[in-house]
Design an enzyme around this catalytic site. Structure first.
Site, PDB file in Angstrom:
ATOM      1  N   ASP A 283      -7.748  -8.101  12.542  1.00 16.38           N
ATOM      2  CA  ASP A 283      -9.076  -7.517  12.284  1.00 16.38           C
ATOM      3  C   ASP A 283     -10.113  -8.583  11.938  1.00 16.38           C
ATOM      4  O   ASP A 283     -11.308  -8.389  12.136  1.00 16.38           O
ATOM      5  CB  ASP A 283      -9.012  -6.495  11.144  1.00 16.38           C
ATOM      6  CG  ASP A 283      -8.698  -5.091  11.655  1.00 16.38           C
ATOM      7  OD1 ASP A 283      -8.834  -4.858  12.864  1.00 16.38           O
ATOM      8  OD2 ASP A 283      -8.315  -4.236  10.829  1.00 16.38           O
TER       9      ASP A 283
ATOM     10  N   PHE B 220     -14.469  -3.150   1.154  1.00 13.45           N
ATOM     11  CA  PHE B 220     -15.561  -2.181   0.976  1.00 13.45           C
ATOM     12  C   PHE B 220     -15.582  -1.576  -0.425  1.00 13.45           C
ATOM     13  O   PHE B 220     -16.617  -1.147  -0.914  1.00 13.45           O
ATOM     14  CB  PHE B 220     -15.442  -1.065   2.012  1.00 13.45           C
ATOM     15  CG  PHE B 220     -15.134  -1.571   3.395  1.00 13.45           C
ATOM     16  CD1 PHE B 220     -15.834  -2.652   3.913  1.00 13.45           C
ATOM     17  CD2 PHE B 220     -14.143  -0.995   4.175  1.00 13.45           C
ATOM     18  CE1 PHE B 220     -15.546  -3.149   5.179  1.00 13.45           C
ATOM     19  CE2 PHE B 220     -13.849  -1.492   5.438  1.00 13.45           C
ATOM     20  CZ  PHE B 220     -14.545  -2.565   5.939  1.00 13.45           C
TER      21      PHE B 220
ATOM     22  N   HIS C  80      -5.593  -3.483   2.154  1.00 14.15           N
ATOM     23  CA  HIS C  80      -5.910  -4.497   3.164  1.00 14.15           C
ATOM     24  C   HIS C  80      -6.617  -5.705   2.544  1.00 14.15           C
ATOM     25  O   HIS C  80      -7.604  -6.213   3.074  1.00 14.15           O
ATOM     26  CB  HIS C  80      -6.768  -3.907   4.282  1.00 14.15           C
ATOM     27  CG  HIS C  80      -6.008  -2.966   5.181  1.00 14.15           C
ATOM     28  ND1 HIS C  80      -5.169  -2.004   4.691  1.00 14.15           N
ATOM     29  CD2 HIS C  80      -5.960  -2.845   6.529  1.00 14.15           C
ATOM     30  CE1 HIS C  80      -4.634  -1.338   5.704  1.00 14.15           C
ATOM     31  NE2 HIS C  80      -5.085  -1.824   6.821  1.00 14.15           N
TER      32      HIS C  80
ATOM     33  N   SER D  79      -4.425   4.664   6.351  1.00  9.86           N
ATOM     34  CA  SER D  79      -4.343   3.229   6.050  1.00  9.86           C
ATOM     35  C   SER D  79      -4.096   2.967   4.578  1.00  9.86           C
ATOM     36  O   SER D  79      -3.428   2.008   4.221  1.00  9.86           O
ATOM     37  CB  SER D  79      -5.645   2.518   6.413  1.00  9.86           C
ATOM     38  OG  SER D  79      -5.865   2.543   7.774  1.00  9.86           O
TER      39      SER D  79
ATOM     40  N   ARG E  60      -1.856  -5.073   3.565  1.00  9.03           N
ATOM     41  CA  ARG E  60      -1.599  -4.248   4.741  1.00  9.03           C
ATOM     42  C   ARG E  60      -0.190  -4.437   5.292  1.00  9.03           C
ATOM     43  O   ARG E  60       0.476  -3.484   5.669  1.00  9.03           O
ATOM     44  CB  ARG E  60      -2.591  -4.620   5.848  1.00  9.03           C
ATOM     45  CG  ARG E  60      -2.342  -3.882   7.125  1.00  9.03           C
ATOM     46  CD  ARG E  60      -3.251  -4.355   8.255  1.00  9.03           C
ATOM     47  NE  ARG E  60      -3.181  -3.414   9.353  1.00  9.03           N
ATOM     48  CZ  ARG E  60      -2.182  -3.361  10.224  1.00  9.03           C
ATOM     49  NH1 ARG E  60      -1.172  -4.193  10.125  1.00  9.03           N
ATOM     50  NH2 ARG E  60      -2.186  -2.461  11.192  1.00  9.03           N
TER      51      ARG E  60
ATOM     52  N   GLU F 206     -18.618   4.389   0.607  1.00  5.14           N
ATOM     53  CA  GLU F 206     -17.914   3.830  -0.549  1.00  5.14           C
ATOM     54  C   GLU F 206     -18.769   3.813  -1.808  1.00  5.14           C
ATOM     55  O   GLU F 206     -18.257   3.946  -2.928  1.00  5.14           O
ATOM     56  CB  GLU F 206     -17.438   2.406  -0.231  1.00  5.14           C
ATOM     57  CG  GLU F 206     -16.387   2.329   0.880  1.00  5.14           C
ATOM     58  CD  GLU F 206     -16.969   2.422   2.280  1.00  5.14           C
ATOM     59  OE1 GLU F 206     -18.215   2.326   2.425  1.00  5.14           O
ATOM     60  OE2 GLU F 206     -16.196   2.598   3.242  1.00  5.14           O
TER      61      GLU F 206
ATOM     62  N   ARG G 258       0.828  -1.217   0.000  1.00  6.41           N
ATOM     63  CA  ARG G 258       0.000   0.000   0.000  1.00  6.41           C
ATOM     64  C   ARG G 258       0.858   1.263   0.000  1.00  6.41           C
ATOM     65  O   ARG G 258       0.419   2.325  -0.448  1.00  6.41           O
ATOM     66  CB  ARG G 258      -0.978  -0.004   1.188  1.00  6.41           C
ATOM     67  CG  ARG G 258      -0.301  -0.088   2.531  1.00  6.41           C
ATOM     68  CD  ARG G 258      -1.313  -0.314   3.643  1.00  6.41           C
ATOM     69  NE  ARG G 258      -0.669  -0.761   4.850  1.00  6.41           N
ATOM     70  CZ  ARG G 258      -0.855  -0.215   6.054  1.00  6.41           C
ATOM     71  NH1 ARG G 258      -1.672   0.790   6.215  1.00  6.41           N
ATOM     72  NH2 ARG G 258      -0.222  -0.689   7.102  1.00  6.41           N
TER      73      ARG G 258
HETATM   74  C1  LIG Z   1     -18.060   0.198   5.143  1.00  5.31           C
HETATM   75  C2  LIG Z   1     -16.868   0.534   5.938  1.00  5.31           C
HETATM   76  N1  LIG Z   1     -16.010   1.469   5.466  1.00  5.31           N
HETATM   77  C3  LIG Z   1     -14.895   1.760   6.160  1.00  5.31           C
HETATM   78  C4  LIG Z   1     -14.619   1.144   7.332  1.00  5.31           C
HETATM   79  C5  LIG Z   1     -13.340   1.433   8.084  1.00  5.31           C
HETATM   80  N2  LIG Z   1     -13.672   2.096   9.344  1.00  5.31           N
HETATM   81  C6  LIG Z   1     -13.698   1.450  10.526  1.00  5.31           C
HETATM   82  S1  LIG Z   1     -14.155   2.404  11.806  1.00  5.31           S
HETATM   83  C7  LIG Z   1     -14.288   3.770  10.811  1.00  5.31           C
HETATM   84  C8  LIG Z   1     -14.597   5.110  11.411  1.00  5.31           C
HETATM   85  C9  LIG Z   1     -15.991   5.301  11.672  1.00  5.31           C
HETATM   86  O1  LIG Z   1     -16.252   6.257  12.641  1.00  5.31           O
HETATM   87  P1  LIG Z   1     -16.938   5.800  14.001  1.00  5.31           P
HETATM   88  O2  LIG Z   1     -17.587   4.510  13.768  1.00  5.31           O
HETATM   89  O3  LIG Z   1     -17.749   6.938  14.484  1.00  5.31           O
HETATM   90  O4  LIG Z   1     -15.645   5.549  14.878  1.00  5.31           O
HETATM   91  P2  LIG Z   1     -15.362   5.776  16.448  1.00  5.31           P
HETATM   92  O5  LIG Z   1     -16.255   6.836  16.959  1.00  5.31           O
HETATM   93  O6  LIG Z   1     -15.596   4.468  17.143  1.00  5.31           O
HETATM   94  O7  LIG Z   1     -13.929   6.148  16.554  1.00  5.31           O
HETATM   95  C10 LIG Z   1     -13.993   3.419   9.485  1.00  5.31           C
HETATM   96  C11 LIG Z   1     -14.010   4.342   8.354  1.00  5.31           C
HETATM   97  C12 LIG Z   1     -15.534   0.169   7.783  1.00  5.31           C
HETATM   98  N3  LIG Z   1     -15.332  -0.513   8.913  1.00  5.31           N
HETATM   99  N4  LIG Z   1     -16.637  -0.100   7.068  1.00  5.31           N
END
Ligand SMILES: Cc1ncc(C[n+]2csc(CCOP(=O)(O)OP(=O)(O)O)c2C)c(N)n1
Ligand SMILES: [Mg+2]
Lengths: 330, 285
Positions: free
Chosen positions: A131, A97, A123, A51, A181, A72, A24
């Site tokens: 994960d 995604f 990833h 990432s 990753r 996405e 990446r």
């Molecule tokens: C469809 C999808 N896109 C991207 C991700 C990667 N991802 C994991 S957590 C996250 C941030 C989302 O914000 P939030 O859920 O509010 O996080 P927190 O408040 O727990 O830090 C992302 C983009 C994912 N899990 N699923």
């Protein structure tokens, strides 16, 4: 014998001298390079800037970086709109995604529209590690290679990733590039040839061909080296462009060796190996063994533990080689 | 079912212990998410120890309330709370994210009975919750469905497709709980892709909206009770929470979204949590 024309690193099998960099990172560097060359290049990212290493592009060209939030599907359609206008958008997320979630948007608004949107899927594979299954894309090659017009790259190390990313920006149509990753060996060099749609012979041999893509190409080379001690001569080909497929190089190699092992960090069903045997069944049928994930999902664990558990490391490749050689004799 | 002061204090103490176990568990795992789990510890404690009708010894009891965790990455708080509730031994928490574990990095339905759905990919929980709620209504079941979502997920289209469906079908047996902690990976939600006015969005989608302080167990329990009394609409409880809650040095910091504490950090965090724990106790005495 290692193919000198491949210009691989000199200490190919000395792990202490190999640099370890995730593929990446090559994407991140390639984005910056492509952005410098062509100001139509824009990068869209769905809340995964670091990432996917898209943040390097954001630092350099903040006005050409577009933040999408966790969206996405929307990212694919916004990119299609921008490409429709004349930009060259790269869309960055995890492969699970994108293209995992936004497959239909990619199909209709990008591929069917025939627009130059480049999809960067980070990833990918089980080497994502702890994960777990939800984040370990094992179906993305299959999804993308069945779309007409889509070019599909699976680079073997960070240097090749960068080349593939820069090449993607120049191609007129849609492109999918798959990244991992984990840190993996950097074993190609700037001088290693990279041509879209041309598989590269990294090691020549006579008894069996191994076709691989992604960081597992290095495992294939390790298997080949160990098999030399057992007097088995293995040809190793880096099949980085899954589509369009380099029929010529592949057919010529198996005409010589008459046995094939395919190796990838993806479902066996529908992946790189599948693409190859679909072609060979018509052009030159021979015994084949396939290394990949056998119709199951991944799970949590350390990357190396998982590669071992799922049978993707060089001892497993060696076993597959022996199996296919036996079938060749029978 | 109102909740008396004595029980609130007990739950606060337990939530503090759960926070400590989250830190120890993440340290042992070496990867995973810290901010979200700490922020939701009070709500998870209240759910498992006061709100939910459930049976830890019979996790698949057919009339149990369903708790769907849409933002699967905060599963450490669910795992720790479930262990304290008796679903599995506390010592199993050490296996988080390791090969062969039931405690996958993102929760998996088939691996651990009681987690209800596999999640991690964001934006899919509300739809599944609505599906369960709809099916339960078809069969005149009495159990309730709770769906925990993150604010980052409010950027995903699927969330709003499900929000429309839930309201259209008046699924009053479903209560959504939004972890409004204002952070996601790339920064603050309002910088990345603004959600506000989020309350008005849900109201416009025909939901009943209640806003609470997500660290006030009494407010949360009251909101859950209020939701049960609303017949014509589904309810969403917007819980304003502090990411990293309980560890002052990481509170509000989005950079703690997805990393675990290192050894020295974990020691400090645990000290900070224990000090707060002491305060809760002394207030009670
Ligand atoms: C469809 C999808 N896109 C991207 C991700 C990667 N991802 C994991 S957590 C996250 C941030 C989302 O914000 P939030 O859920 O509010 O996080 P927190 O408040 O727990 O830090 C992302 C983009 C994912 N899990 N699923
Ligand atoms: Mg959040």
């Amino acid at each position: 014998m290692i193919n000198q024309k491949a210009k691989l690193v000199p200490d190919l099998f000395d792990k202490s001298k190999l640099e370890m960099i995730p593929t990446r990172n090559g994407y991140g560097k390639g984005l910056v390079q492509a952005g410098e060359k062509d100001e139509r290049v824009v990068v869209l990212c769905a809340d995964l800037a670091e990432s996917t290493r898209s943040h390097w592009f954001r630092e350099k060209f903040p006005e050409r970086y577009i933040e999408m939030g966790v969206a996405e599907q929307n990212m694919a359609t916004i990119a299609a709109g921008m490409a429709n206008y004349g930009k060259i958008p790269f869309i960055s997320s995890y492969a699970a995604f994108s293209p995992g979630r936004n497959n239909e948007q990619i199909r209709t608004t990008i591929s069917l529209n025939n627009l130059p949107v480049k999809i960067g899927g980070a990833h990918a594979g089980i080497s994502v590690g702890p994960d777990g299954a939800t984040h370990q894309a094992l179906e993305d090659i299959a999804l993308m290679r069945v779309q007409p017009r889509m070019t599909v790259f699976v680079p073997c190390d960070a240097i090749e990733s960068q080349k593939a990313t820069v090449a993607a920006a120049r191609l007129p149509g849609p492109v999918y590039i798959r990244f991992a990753r984990e840190k993996t060996p950097v074993f190609t060099t700037e001088k290693t040839p990279f041509k879209v749609g041309r598989a590269e012979i990294f090691k020549t041999g006579d008894d069996v061909t191994i076709l691989s893509c992604g960081p597992l190409v290095y495992e294939a080379l390790l298997a080949a080296k160990n098999l030399e001690k057992e007097k088995v001569s293995v040809e190793v080909i880096n099949n980085h462009t899954i589509k369009p497929q380099d029929e010529k190089t592949i057919v010529n190699s198996v005409k010589k060796t008459k046995a094939l092992v395919t190796v990838e960090e993806h479902q066996v069903m529908g992946g790189m190996g599948s693409a190859v045997i679909e072609m060979l069944a018509k052009k030159y049928p021979i015994p084949v063994e396939m290394i990949g994930v056998e119709d199951r999902f991944g799970e949590s664990g350390k990357p190396d533990e998982l590669l071992e558990k799922f049978g993707l490391t060089h001892p497993h490749i060696m076993r597959a080689v022996k199996k296919v050689l036996k079938r060749k004799k029978d | 079912m109102n909740i008396h002061d004595k029980k609130v204090k007990k739950l606060e103490e337990l939530a503090n212990k759960i926070r400590q176990d989250i830190i120890s568990m993440l340290l042992e795992a070496g990867s995973g998410h810290t901010a979200g789990p700490l922020g939701m510890a009070d709500i998870f404690t209240a759910l498992y120890f006061h709100v939910l009708h459930h049976d830890p010894k019979n996790p698949l009891w057919e009339d149990r309330d369903r708790l769907i965790l849409s933002n699967g990455h905060i599963c450490p708080v669910r795992y720790v709370t479930m262990a304290h509730a008796g679903y599995f031994p506390l010592k199993e928490l050490k296996t988080l994210r390791k090969l062969g574990t039931r405690l996958q990095g993102h929760p998996e339905r088939e691996k651990l009975p009681g987690v209800e759905t596999t999640s991690g990919p964001l934006g899919s929980g509300l739809g599944q919750s609505a599906g369960i709620a709809y099916a339960a209504m078809m069969d005149k079941k009495k159990f309730r469905v709770y769906c925990i979502m993150s604010d980052g997920e409010q950027q995903a289209g699927n969330t709003w497709e499900a929000a429309m469906f839930t309201a259209d079908n008046k699924l009053n047996n479903l209560t959504a709980i939004l972890d409004r902690n204002n952070i996601q990976i790339n920064g603050m939600t309002e910088d990345v892709m603004p959600l506000e006015p989020i309350r008005e969005k849900y109201e416009a989608f025909n939901w009943h909206v209640i806003e609470i302080n997500g660290h006030n167990i009494e407010e949360f329990v009251d909101a859950v009770e209020e939701a049960k009394a609303i017949y014509e609409k589904p309810t969403i409880i917007i819980a304003h929470t502090i990411p990293g809650k309980g560890v002052p040095e990481i509170e509000f910091d989005y950079q703690w979204h997805g990393k675990p504490p290192k050894l020295d950090e974990a020691k400090r965090f645990l000290d900070q949590l224990r000090t707060i724990g002491g305060k809760i106790k002394s207030e009670h005495q």
